[in-house]
Scaffold this motif. Structure first.
Motif, mmCIF file in Angstrom:
data_model
loop_
_atom_site.group_PDB
_atom_site.id
_atom_site.type_symbol
_atom_site.label_atom_id
_atom_site.label_comp_id
_atom_site.label_asym_id
_atom_site.label_seq_id
_atom_site.Cartn_x
_atom_site.Cartn_y
_atom_site.Cartn_z
ATOM 1 N N LEU A 105 -1.079 -0.634 -3.645
ATOM 2 C CA LEU A 105 -2.498 -0.714 -3.326
ATOM 3 C C LEU A 105 -2.937 0.321 -3.130
ATOM 4 O O LEU A 105 -2.066 0.957 -2.098
ATOM 5 C CB LEU A 105 -2.897 -1.527 -2.362
ATOM 6 C CG LEU A 105 -2.577 -3.134 -2.795
ATOM 7 C CD1 LEU A 105 -2.160 -4.381 -2.136
ATOM 8 C CD2 LEU A 105 -2.570 -3.891 -4.480
ATOM 9 N N PRO A 158 0.933 -1.102 0.161
ATOM 10 C CA PRO A 158 -0.622 -0.434 -0.224
ATOM 11 C C PRO A 158 0.829 1.323 -0.007
ATOM 12 O O PRO A 158 1.943 1.137 0.847
ATOM 13 C CB PRO A 158 -0.372 -0.454 1.198
ATOM 14 C CG PRO A 158 -0.519 -1.595 1.890
ATOM 15 C CD PRO A 158 0.769 -2.340 0.986
ATOM 16 N N GLU A 199 -4.972 0.089 2.428
ATOM 17 C CA GLU A 199 -4.729 -1.354 3.183
ATOM 18 C C GLU A 199 -3.873 -1.329 4.157
ATOM 19 O O GLU A 199 -3.943 -2.134 5.274
ATOM 20 C CB GLU A 199 -4.056 -2.025 1.742
ATOM 21 C CG GLU A 199 -5.046 -2.258 1.134
ATOM 22 C CD GLU A 199 -5.997 -2.917 0.947
ATOM 23 O OE1 GLU A 199 -6.179 -4.210 1.477
ATOM 24 O OE2 GLU A 199 -7.589 -2.967 -0.236
ATOM 25 N N LYS A 229 1.835 -10.248 6.850
ATOM 26 C CA LYS A 229 1.770 -9.411 5.608
ATOM 27 C C LYS A 229 2.168 -8.819 4.719
ATOM 28 O O LYS A 229 2.816 -8.762 4.277
ATOM 29 C CB LYS A 229 0.213 -8.632 5.433
ATOM 30 C CG LYS A 229 -0.978 -8.999 5.580
ATOM 31 C CD LYS A 229 -1.827 -7.986 5.854
ATOM 32 C CE LYS A 229 -3.393 -8.636 6.268
ATOM 33 N NZ LYS A 229 -4.562 -7.548 5.940
#
Length: 369
Positions: free
Chosen positions: A157, A47, A161, A298
């Motif tokens: 992104l 992001p 996010e 992540k």
């Protein structure tokens, strides 16, 4: 008939000669130096406003020629229209003058992605530029033009996010650097608080910061505390920028909906009282350049992460004020009061995540150094 045929022959010869002229004037192709650049990311999709780990590899083949002057690596991140979004220019490690044929050199850098009005694919291009005068090195790879080599791709992104950060008490207004207006920075007071919604997962806290080491009466010490229970104690040894990455387990976040992240200095200073800036009477502690909180699962592989340990800090109400400051004095918080309710519009602010922030103030006269 012979005259006509001779005229036509002369015309053909002349046209052929003209056709050869541009080729004769073209520069000879640069001799390729057998150095192969490569770029990899710890995650291919990231992001805006987040952090990524970028691994650079320079494969110096046995036939490569040694570089006898210092070079910088230029790294350009281009959008789908080939417009430059941001860069990661740097000096390779080790310097190119130490590279030896037949060796491969690899190192990893942390890059904080700025917030731009763009999401989508990004083309990553690299090259080597002499620090002094000279031409870029012709490397072995896919030349996108001007000896700039397309080596990798990633996807940006939306900023939504990220884990949403709310800057609360203890923060001064954002400032910008005269040398780099796109770089936002913020001073804390002695203590500063940020809140974020509890992901109920392990997190990694990234903090890039510095302070004016010489302005402190005692060696400055920073405590990073999550939920006032776990974090890291950071002795600050000079005025250089430092980067810390702290892994905090889900159990240390507690079971509340929101979690506080506290940055606490053992003391603070006032530039006016220290003779640094006669017009700056702010209480200053730490200069924050980038602050990012990400869910550990992540982020992929993250180097140089330290595990959070138990820490203990007194409540803010009992924290001692800076020398010369009025007890209990509070500045306007960067974020308003309690965390923003779910579904509220995203205000503008820090590049690390969406935050509420006061209007940017003019930088003070170098209170850091």
């Amino acid at each position: 008939m012979n005259l006509g045929r001779s005229w036509r022959t002369a015309a053909v010869v002349s046209l052929a000669a003209l056709a050869l002229l541009p080729a004769c004037r073209r520069r000879k192709p640069a001799e390729v130096n057998d150095i192969v650049p490569k770029v990899e990311f710890n995650r291919p999709r990231a992001p805006l406003g987040s952090a990524v780990e970028v691994t650079y590899t320079w494969q110096v083949e046995p036939t490569a020629k040694k570089l006898d002057q210092d070079h910088r690596a230029f790294v350009h991140f281009l959008d789908s229209h080939k417009v430059l979004l941001f860069d990661d220019d740097h000096v390779p490690v080790p310097p190119v003058t130490q590279w030896q044929p037949g060796q491969t050199y690899t190192y990893t850098r942390t890059k904080f992605i700025p917030v731009y009005p763009y999401v989508g694919d990004v083309d990553v291009r690299v090259g080597l530029q002499p620090v002094a005068r000279g031409e870029r090195v012709a490397l072995k790879g896919q030349d996108a033009g001007l000896r700039e080599y397309s080596v990798s791709k990633m996807e940006l992104l939306p900023q939504t996010e990220n884990i949403f950060l709310v800057y609360k008490e203890g923060w001064h207004s954002p400032e910008t650097s005269a040398q780099n207006p796109s770089l936002e920075r913020m001073w804390t007071k002695k203590d500063a608080i940020i809140s974020f919604k509890n992901p109920k997962k392990d997190i990694i806290v990234y903090l890039e910061a510095d302070t004016n080491y010489k302005a402190f009466d005692q060696p400055p010490v920073l405590t990073i505390a999550v939920g006032n229970k776990a974090g890291l104690v950071v002795p600050i040894e000079n005025s250089e920028v430092f980067l810390k990455k702290v892994h905090v387990k889900a159990a240390d976040l507690g079971d509340q909906e929101w979690v506080d992240l506290r940055l606490s200095m053992n003391q603070s200073f006032i530039p006016k009282a220290k003779g640094i800036n006669p017009s700056d009477d702010r209480e200053l502690g730490l200069m924050r350049y980038n602050l990012y909180v990400g869910e550990a699962d992540k982020l992929g592989a993250v180097p140089s992460v330290v595990e959070a340990v138990p820490v203990s800090l007194p409540p803010l109400s009992t924290a001692s004020p800076a020398p010369g400051a009025s007890p209990g004095t509070k500045g306007a918080p960067a974020g308003k009061g309690s965390p923003a309710p779910k579904g509220s519009p995203a205000p503008k602010g820090s590049p690390a995540a969406k935050v509420s922030a006061a209007p940017a103030a003019k930088p003070s006269a170098s209170p850091r150094k």
